[in-house]
Design a protein around this motif. Structure first.
Motif, PDB file in Angstrom:
ATOM      1  N   PHE A   1       6.047  16.240  25.759  1.00  0.00           N
ATOM      2  CA  PHE A   1       5.627  17.161  24.711  1.00  0.00           C
ATOM      3  C   PHE A   1       4.108  17.195  24.602  1.00  0.00           C
ATOM      4  CE2 PHE A   1       5.118  18.576  20.219  1.00  0.00           C
ATOM      5  CZ  PHE A   1       5.760  19.790  20.352  1.00  0.00           C
ATOM      6  N   TYR A   2       3.450  16.092  24.954  1.00  0.00           N
ATOM      7  CA  TYR A   2       1.986  16.089  24.991  1.00  0.00           C
ATOM      8  C   TYR A   2       1.485  17.169  25.949  1.00  0.00           C
ATOM      9  CZ  TYR A   2      -2.749  14.792  26.288  1.00  0.00           C
ATOM     10  OH  TYR A   2      -4.090  14.828  26.567  1.00  0.00           O
ATOM     11  N   LEU A   3       2.069  17.234  27.153  1.00  0.00           N
ATOM     12  CA  LEU A   3       1.656  18.254  28.120  1.00  0.00           C
ATOM     13  C   LEU A   3       1.979  19.651  27.599  1.00  0.00           C
ATOM     14  CD1 LEU A   3       0.476  18.981  30.855  1.00  0.00           C
ATOM     15  CD2 LEU A   3       2.727  18.635  31.879  1.00  0.00           C
ATOM     16  N   ALA A   4       3.102  19.788  26.892  1.00  0.00           N
ATOM     17  CA  ALA A   4       3.451  21.081  26.301  1.00  0.00           C
ATOM     18  C   ALA A   4       2.429  21.493  25.238  1.00  0.00           C
ATOM     19  CB  ALA A   4       4.855  21.023  25.706  1.00  0.00           C
ATOM     20  N   LEU A   5       1.967  20.536  24.432  1.00  0.00           N
ATOM     21  CA  LEU A   5       0.953  20.836  23.416  1.00  0.00           C
ATOM     22  C   LEU A   5      -0.337  21.328  24.060  1.00  0.00           C
ATOM     23  CD1 LEU A   5       1.284  17.891  20.856  1.00  0.00           C
ATOM     24  CD2 LEU A   5       1.817  20.294  20.442  1.00  0.00           C
ATOM     25  N   VAL A   6      -0.768  20.653  25.125  1.00  0.00           N
ATOM     26  CA  VAL A   6      -1.986  21.062  25.825  1.00  0.00           C
ATOM     27  C   VAL A   6      -1.814  22.467  26.404  1.00  0.00           C
ATOM     28  CG1 VAL A   6      -3.500  20.541  27.770  1.00  0.00           C
ATOM     29  CG2 VAL A   6      -2.634  18.682  26.342  1.00  0.00           C
TER      30      VAL A   6
END
Length: 620
Positions: A88-93
């Motif tokens: 989800f971190y990569l999705a946020l970015v």
């Protein structure tokens, strides 16, 4: 000579029937209402994108932090131990970049001010096609709804980085963000591109065909020139991204191999052969680099108008400013591969793109020089709009200097995908364009709502934002040179980076303060919309046509005849003049005391301009 209206024979005229709530405020054909719709949508998206950056900055600065307090918002993306899910971190970015580049800085900036200012500053009742204008906004709104819905999918939104490189974006098995979230991302972007193309065609048509009497091209404000070049850039480059998105959908859903070849998943070979992920990069960056200027050219136009007005001086180098924007527009199409120096391209080809990239710094430097020269020894009035415009110039110059470094292939190979790149484009494109957007809101708020925003809150907003942006991105250059890679979930396992942990915390605190400083603006905006001090017709003593309309502007802009234009828009502090500004609508025959010999010769042409036949109907 100004072009005649193409609206002849259309049914809508100044004497139109009373509109209901939905036709006046929701499905409106009035360019001013559509501009407000774009602006408020852009503000909402900016809040969402900004809060996303707060979440992932917390993860980067405090990787062991318990984020359970975010569980009511993020749900299962906060695991049982209170940690943010790494996918989800990569999705946020990914979503942060997409939202800020396309939904805020492209639609929110260009959509707002192109719609608001083009008819008002060229002297038209409305856009060439009000219906097409309305469809453009609602396609943008639909794209936003689809993108927003993707945030709530079980496997999360798109998670391949905002550049969505395959194979990560082409294979649903790659990671959770490569599934349905990526499909919705592609659909939303396809609809967004259709919206952008409809708007751009409308802008170009209006500027070329609906100028009022006397409004020749050499009398257009620099805002209009910037919107014209931006629209042309969009028309020529956005279809290329559309084709890339379409081919990627084919690869994902229909078994084609445009961007896939020799792929293995858990030791099992996929049938895809013959494609190339590098082809996608060419297609993406053929839009991606003009996109930088689709974002920054409107910022140039807004800053030109605000700085000249509040310096009480003519803009320095009017023709040089136009030619520099023309040069930027041309060069923007032939520098895309400087984003691809690390793809293994032929070194000779890389040197060509490096040379062209360094050349594009020349017209950009011309603009910076002209802004500084306009400010030099001017009678400066530091309104919030003026401060944000100066801040925009500051960011563009400082961020542009690092662009020269990244334009050098040998250096870029070392710095590619580090925080040096993040810092560069956030300064030169993101922060510069955002500051110009805010400057435009402060400057033209009276024209949108008939009221003034609170200047004290504007000053507080500026200083917190200006200092905060530099505290975020100047240290990022430093850690980028040290090798900090972008898009990493955490660095705590890398001892070489432990030295910079405190600096990373400083960046995060500055980022959080900067994001929350924007809520001062949000409060000021919505409060002033209803309770702000009422504005006079021309509060900034400006020369352009929009300030000749009534404070409460109806559909059609001018209640009577559209004013005739006689002069350029930057006659400020003219020697011999009674006032320090002379609007475009004042004929030279009325100002004999301040005319130059060349201007006295134009008096004979005033009757000729006034006798032009012009249809004043509102286009459908």
């Amino acid at each position: 000579m100004a072009a005649h209206s193409i609206a002849e024979g259309h049914g809508h005229h100044e004497e139109h029937h009373e509109q209901g709530f939905f036709s006046k405020y929701i499905f409106s054909l009035d360019h001013k209402t559509i501009a407000k719709q774009y602006l408020i949508s852009g503000i909402i998206w900016a809040i969402i994108g900004g809060l996303m950056s707060v979440i992932f900055r917390l993860q980067l600065a405090f990787p062991d932090m318990d984020m359970s307090f975010l569980k009511p918002i993020l749900g299962h993306w906060i695991n049982e131990s209170g940690k943010l899910d790494n996918n989800f971190y990569l999705a946020l970015v990914t979503m942060h970049g997409t939202i800020m580049v396309f939904f805020v800085l492209t639609a929110g900036l260009s959509g707002t001010f192109s719609n608001l200012l083009i008819p008002l500053q060229v002297g038209a009742r409305d856009m060439a096609s009000g219906f097409m204008n309305m469809i453009s906004y609602w396609l943008f709104f639909l794209a936003g709804v689809i993108m927003f819905v993707s945030l709530f999918l079980p496997h999360g939104p798109a998670g391949g980085g905002w550049v969505i490189y395959p194979p990560l974006s082409a294979l649903e098995e790659a990671n959770p963000g490569s599934g349905a979230g990526m499909t919705l991302w592609l659909v939303a972007m396809a609809i967004f591109i259709a919206s952008s193309l409809l708007g751009s065609i409308n802008y170009v048509t209006t500027i070329l065909n609906l100028r009022t009497k006397g409004m020749s091209m050499d009398k257009l404000p620099l805002t209009i020139w910037s919107f014209l070049f931006t629209a042309i850039l969009g028309i020529l480059s956005f279809p290329v991204l559309f084709s890339a998105a379409l081919l990627l959908i084919f690869d994902r859903s229909f078994g084609t191999s445009f961007f896939l070849s020799d792929i293995y998943i858990q030791g099992q070979a996929l049938p895809n052969q013959g494609g190339s992920p590098i082809l996608f990069q060419h297609l993406f960056w053929f839009l991606g680099h003009p996109e930088v200027y689709i974002v920054i050219l409107p910022a140039f136009g807004i800053a030109s108008e605000v700085i000249s007005t509040n310096s009480r001086k003519p803009i320095f180098g009017y023709k040089a400013m136009i030619l520099s924007m023309l040069g930027i527009m041309f060069l923007a199409f032939i520098v895309w591969a400087h984003h691809m120096f690390v793809t293994g391209m032929n070194p000779f080809l890389g040197s060509i793109f490096m040379l062209l990239t360094l050349i594009i710094a020349v017209p950009s430097a011309v603009k910076g020089f002209n802004y500084i020269t306009t400010l030099w020894r001017g009678n400066l009035i530091f309104t919030p709009a003026m401060l944000f415009s100066i801040g925009m110039v500051s960011f563009f110059v400082s961020g542009g200097l690092t662009g020269i470094i990244l334009g050098n292939a040998a250096l870029d190979i070392q710095l590619h995908d580090t925080y040096f790149v993040v810092a560069h484009f956030h300064l030169v494109m993101g922060s510069s364009a955002f500051f110009a957007m805010i400057a435009g809101v402060y400057h033209w708020f009276p024209k949108m709502y008939g009221r003034l925003m609170n200047p004290t809150l504007g000053y507080i907003h500026f200083w917190l934002s200006f200092i905060g942006v530099y505290l975020v991105f100047i240290p990022m250059h430093y850690i980028g040179i040290a090798g900090f890679p972008r898009r990493y979930y955490q660095w705590s396992g890398f001892k070489v980076f432990d030295t910079f942990h405190d600096l990373n915390i400083v960046i995060t605190i500055a980022a959080i303060v900067t994001v929350f400083a924007q809520f001062i603006f949000v409060y000021n905006f919505f409060y002033s919309m209803f309770k702000g001090k009422k504005s006079s017709q021309n509060p900034w003593k400006s020369n352009t046509l929009e300030w000749t309309t009534p404070v409460e502007v109806g559909h059609g802009n001018w209640p009577g005849e559209i004013p005739t234009v006689y002069r350029w828009p930057y006659d400020y502090s003219k020697p011999g003049a009674a006032d320090d500004f002379i609007p475009q609508t004042v004929p030279f025959s009325a100002t004999p005391e301040s005319n130059t010999p060349e201007e006295n010769e134009l008096i004979a042409r005033e009757k000729e301009i006034e006798n032009i036949k012009y249809d004043h109907s509102i286009p459908d």
